[in-house]
Scaffold this motif. Structure first.
Motif, short mmCIF file in Angstrom:
data_model
loop_
_atom_site.label_atom_id
_atom_site.label_comp_id
_atom_site.label_asym_id
_atom_site.label_seq_id
_atom_site.Cartn_x
_atom_site.Cartn_y
_atom_site.Cartn_z
N ASN A 222 -13.39 18.06 -29.60
CA ASN A 222 -12.40 18.84 -29.10
C ASN A 222 -12.54 18.98 -27.51
OD1 ASN A 222 -11.11 19.99 -31.19
ND2 ASN A 222 -12.43 21.50 -31.68
N ASN A 223 -13.67 18.59 -26.79
CA ASN A 223 -14.11 18.66 -25.66
C ASN A 223 -14.15 17.28 -24.86
OD1 ASN A 223 -13.95 21.45 -25.79
ND2 ASN A 223 -16.07 21.44 -26.15
N TYR A 224 -14.62 16.34 -25.68
CA TYR A 224 -14.81 14.98 -25.18
C TYR A 224 -14.02 13.94 -25.54
CZ TYR A 224 -19.23 16.96 -23.55
OH TYR A 224 -19.88 17.70 -22.89
N VAL A 225 -13.72 12.75 -24.89
CA VAL A 225 -12.91 11.64 -24.93
C VAL A 225 -13.66 10.42 -24.53
CG1 VAL A 225 -10.51 12.64 -25.28
CG2 VAL A 225 -11.48 11.91 -22.73
N LEU A 226 -13.30 9.27 -25.01
CA LEU A 226 -13.64 8.15 -24.41
C LEU A 226 -12.58 7.45 -23.62
CD1 LEU A 226 -15.42 5.11 -26.84
CD2 LEU A 226 -15.71 5.59 -24.13
N ILE A 227 -13.07 7.23 -22.39
CA ILE A 227 -12.04 6.62 -21.52
C ILE A 227 -12.56 5.21 -20.98
CG2 ILE A 227 -11.25 8.59 -20.76
CD1 ILE A 227 -12.96 8.36 -17.89
N ASP A 228 -11.56 4.21 -20.27
CA ASP A 228 -11.81 3.16 -19.72
C ASP A 228 -10.81 2.73 -18.77
OD1 ASP A 228 -13.05 0.77 -19.18
OD2 ASP A 228 -12.99 -0.03 -21.05
N GLY A 229 -10.95 1.88 -18.01
CA GLY A 229 -9.94 1.56 -17.00
C GLY A 229 -10.70 1.24 -15.60
N GLU A 230 -9.90 1.84 -14.38
CA GLU A 230 -10.56 1.48 -13.07
C GLU A 230 -12.06 2.28 -13.20
OE1 GLU A 230 -7.49 1.28 -9.59
OE2 GLU A 230 -7.24 3.34 -10.77
N THR A 231 -12.08 3.26 -13.90
CA THR A 231 -13.44 4.01 -13.99
C THR A 231 -14.45 3.26 -14.81
OG1 THR A 231 -12.98 5.28 -16.05
CG2 THR A 231 -12.42 6.27 -13.81
N ARG A 232 -15.43 3.58 -14.97
CA ARG A 232 -16.53 2.85 -16.07
C ARG A 232 -15.94 3.48 -17.30
NH1 ARG A 232 -21.51 5.78 -13.87
NH2 ARG A 232 -19.84 7.44 -12.98
N ARG A 233 -16.55 2.68 -18.30
CA ARG A 233 -16.16 2.89 -19.74
C ARG A 233 -17.26 4.06 -20.12
NH1 ARG A 233 -13.97 -0.05 -23.93
NH2 ARG A 233 -14.57 0.68 -25.82
N ARG A 234 -16.86 5.33 -20.60
CA ARG A 234 -17.79 6.32 -20.47
C ARG A 234 -16.92 7.43 -21.51
NH1 ARG A 234 -18.38 10.26 -16.57
NH2 ARG A 234 -20.24 9.34 -15.68
N LYS A 235 -17.89 8.20 -21.79
CA LYS A 235 -17.65 9.53 -22.46
C LYS A 235 -17.25 10.59 -21.26
CE LYS A 235 -20.35 12.81 -24.54
NZ LYS A 235 -21.55 13.16 -25.11
N CYS A 236 -16.06 11.57 -21.52
CA CYS A 236 -15.81 12.31 -20.51
C CYS A 236 -15.22 13.43 -20.94
CB CYS A 236 -14.72 11.46 -19.71
SG CYS A 236 -14.15 12.31 -18.20
N ASN A 237 -15.64 14.78 -20.36
CA ASN A 237 -15.21 16.11 -20.93
C ASN A 237 -13.75 16.32 -20.34
OD1 ASN A 237 -14.77 18.78 -20.88
ND2 ASN A 237 -16.76 19.15 -20.49
N ILE A 238 -12.95 16.87 -21.03
CA ILE A 238 -11.55 17.17 -20.82
C ILE A 238 -11.23 17.76 -19.53
CG2 ILE A 238 -9.58 18.14 -21.82
CD1 ILE A 238 -10.31 17.55 -24.59
N ASN A 239 -12.13 18.52 -19.29
CA ASN A 239 -11.97 19.39 -18.05
C ASN A 239 -12.21 18.67 -16.64
OD1 ASN A 239 -11.61 21.60 -19.48
ND2 ASN A 239 -13.90 22.02 -19.37
N HIS A 240 -12.62 17.25 -16.96
CA HIS A 240 -12.76 16.48 -15.76
C HIS A 240 -11.63 15.47 -15.45
CE1 HIS A 240 -17.28 17.53 -16.26
NE2 HIS A 240 -16.59 18.26 -15.61
N ILE A 241 -10.48 15.64 -16.39
CA ILE A 241 -9.55 14.71 -16.44
C ILE A 241 -8.10 15.40 -16.32
CG2 ILE A 241 -8.12 13.34 -18.16
CD1 ILE A 241 -10.90 12.47 -19.48
N GLU A 242 -7.24 14.75 -15.52
CA GLU A 242 -5.90 15.19 -15.24
C GLU A 242 -5.04 14.38 -16.08
OE1 GLU A 242 -4.97 18.22 -14.32
OE2 GLU A 242 -2.68 17.93 -14.22
N PRO A 243 -4.21 14.87 -17.04
CA PRO A 243 -3.42 13.96 -17.85
C PRO A 243 -2.10 13.60 -16.99
CG PRO A 243 -3.08 16.15 -18.70
CD PRO A 243 -4.51 16.23 -17.72
N LEU A 244 -1.54 12.40 -16.93
CA LEU A 244 -0.33 11.98 -16.50
C LEU A 244 0.70 11.79 -17.40
CD1 LEU A 244 -1.64 9.12 -14.12
CD2 LEU A 244 -1.18 11.51 -13.66
N ASN A 245 1.94 11.29 -16.93
CA ASN A 245 3.12 11.38 -18.03
C ASN A 245 3.16 10.15 -19.02
OD1 ASN A 245 4.38 13.72 -16.64
ND2 ASN A 245 5.42 12.47 -15.07
N LYS A 246 2.63 9.14 -18.52
CA LYS A 246 2.60 7.87 -19.51
C LYS A 246 1.73 8.07 -20.83
CE LYS A 246 4.30 3.57 -17.29
NZ LYS A 246 4.12 2.49 -16.83
N VAL A 247 2.26 7.30 -21.68
CA VAL A 247 1.25 7.15 -22.81
C VAL A 247 1.56 5.76 -23.34
CG1 VAL A 247 0.69 7.85 -25.07
CG2 VAL A 247 1.63 9.56 -23.59
#
Lengths: 152, 88
Positions: free
Chosen positions: A28-53
């Protein structure tokens, strides 16, 4: 809101202001992200979603993510591999150089002899040095005696 | 008697005990003020306070947090800023 393929921006930490895609939802709180950042587990509070999916498979590899970013978003992600150590120029201190330069050449050492041989050689040298001195003394004495005889 | 320049209160006075039992006054320069956020003015965390001479010798990671605008903006203000930029 935070589904797989959602583009987002990181808000916190050293990767802040960098874009990334959500690859997997862990919790509920964590997601896996990758891209310009390192590939890592990340808290939802530390992310701002954009329009694109973007349409993605679950758990994409990093290579595929790099290609996706190039195709869809025109963002190039450089490979971050550590440089080989030999390429890095290293500074040499001046003080070290000074010590190395004035090295006087060592005189050639005589081959080491065993102790009994050494003693013999030393004795020989002593004899050679003493003999001429004694001989000289004898000759001087003889000359004096001859002179004395002549006078008489 | 202290020197004339030491009489002003620009210096901090510290009482030190010598090994012989005497107490002596030592004069020390005051610490500079803490670094503050450029937007909200709150005190920044992770930024060392010391005389500039000592700060020169410190490593980069000791001088500021390792995030964009580290040592200039606080983390809250950075979040607001990035959110605003992302939503436009």
């Amino acid at each position: 809101m935070f589904e797989i393929g959602r583009l987002c921006v990181k808000i916190a930490g050293r990767d802040a202001r960098k874009k990334a895609i959500i690859i997997d939802v862990i919790d509920n709180n964590y997601v896996l992200i990758d891209g310009e950042t390192r590939r890592r587990k990340c808290n939802i509070n530390h992310i701002e979603p954009l329009n694109k999916v973007l349409k993605l498979k679950k758990n994409l590899s990093h290579k595929d993510v790099v290609e996706l970013f190039k195709k869809e978003l025109d963002i190039e992600i450089p490979d971050k591999k550590s440089r080989p150590k030999s390429d890095r120029p290293r500074k040499i201190r001046k003080t070290k150089l000074k010590k190395e330069e004035p090295q006087p050449e060592k005189p050639e050492e005589k081959p080491e002899l065993k102790q009994p041989e050494l003693k013999k050689e030393l004795k020989k040298e002593k004899k050679e040095t003493k003999k001429p001195a004694k001989a000289n003394q004898k000759t001087i004495k003889e000359k004096k005696i001859k002179k004395a005889k002549k006078k008489n | 008697m202290p020197e004339g320049r030491l009489k002003s209160r620009t210096f901090r006075r510290i009482k030190k005990k010598l090994p012989g039992g005497k107490t002596v006054l030592h004069y020390k320069k005051r610490q500079p003020s803490r670094a503050k956020c450029g937007k909200c003015g709150s005190i920044l965390k992770g930024v060392e306070i010391a005389q500039p001479k000592k700060i020169q010798k410190m490593t980069k990671t000791k001088k500021r947090p390792e995030r964009p605008f580290g040592g200039v903006l606080c983390s809250k203000c950075l979040r607001e800023k990035t959110k605003k930029e992302a939503r436009v």
